[in-house]
Scaffold this motif. Structure first.
Motif, PDB file in Angstrom:
ATOM      1  N   GLU A  35       0.976  -1.066  -0.087  1.00 17.13           N
ATOM      2  CA  GLU A  35       0.154  -0.125   0.160  1.00 17.13           C
ATOM      3  C   GLU A  35       0.820   1.246  -0.001  1.00 17.13           C
ATOM      4  O   GLU A  35       0.800   2.225  -0.842  1.00 17.13           O
ATOM      5  N   GLU A  36       1.884   1.263   0.936  1.00 17.51           N
ATOM      6  CA  GLU A  36       2.671   2.557   0.973  1.00 17.51           C
ATOM      7  C   GLU A  36       3.427   2.625  -0.404  1.00 17.51           C
ATOM      8  O   GLU A  36       3.745   3.588  -0.785  1.00 17.51           O
ATOM      9  N   GLU A  80       6.308  10.025   0.496  1.00 19.33           N
ATOM     10  CA  GLU A  80       5.845   8.512   0.606  1.00 19.33           C
ATOM     11  C   GLU A  80       6.744   7.417   0.631  1.00 19.33           C
ATOM     12  O   GLU A  80       6.651   6.465   1.139  1.00 19.33           O
ATOM     13  N   ALA A  89       1.825   6.320  -7.144  1.00 24.40           N
ATOM     14  CA  ALA A  89       0.794   7.346  -7.254  1.00 24.40           C
ATOM     15  C   ALA A  89       1.447   8.882  -7.279  1.00 24.40           C
ATOM     16  O   ALA A  89       1.067   9.617  -8.135  1.00 24.40           O
ATOM     17  N   ALA A  90       2.186   9.195  -6.364  1.00 21.88           N
ATOM     18  CA  ALA A  90       2.737  10.408  -6.028  1.00 21.88           C
ATOM     19  C   ALA A  90       3.912  10.831  -7.395  1.00 21.88           C
ATOM     20  O   ALA A  90       3.961  11.931  -7.668  1.00 21.88           O
ATOM     21  N   HIS A 106       1.171  16.396  -7.915  1.00 23.63           N
ATOM     22  CA  HIS A 106       1.824  16.094  -6.641  1.00 23.63           C
ATOM     23  C   HIS A 106       3.357  16.816  -6.809  1.00 23.63           C
ATOM     24  O   HIS A 106       3.497  17.096  -8.073  1.00 23.63           O
ATOM     25  N   GLU A 140       1.395   4.237  -2.916  1.00 27.70           N
ATOM     26  CA  GLU A 140       0.991   5.515  -2.826  1.00 27.70           C
ATOM     27  C   GLU A 140       2.369   6.435  -2.993  1.00 27.70           C
ATOM     28  O   GLU A 140       2.128   7.372  -3.806  1.00 27.70           O
TER      29      GLU A 140
END
Length: 75
Positions: free
Chosen positions: A3-4, A34, A10-11, A26, A7
């Motif tokens: 999950e991290e 992140e 995604a950033a 971002h 993220e």
């Protein structure tokens, strides 16, 4: 961890504007933040599986040293 890491990706996508529908959403500071969350999550997992003996930072430093040695990096 996944999950991290998601993220962080995604950033990165948001910082580079790779999604044409969204554009730049971002900053690279967001990406770094992140990535540090990923590192904290990994270190927390190491602490958990090693019995919370507070040695994860020492283990990390040893790992960095071993990788640097293999790469021929000198300090």
């Amino acid at each position: 961890m996944s999950e991290e890491a998601g993220e962080a990706i995604a950033a990165l996508i948001g910082a580079t504007g790779q999604n044409p529908r969204k554009g730049i959403t971002h900053t690279y500071d967001d990406v770094v933040d992140e990535l540090l969350d990923v590192a904290i999550t990994a270190m927390t997992a190491v602490e958990h599986i090693t019995g919370n003996d507070a040695k994860s930072l020492d283990m990390f430093q040893a790992k960095v040293g071993a990788v640097a040695e293999r790469a021929g990096v000198t300090t």
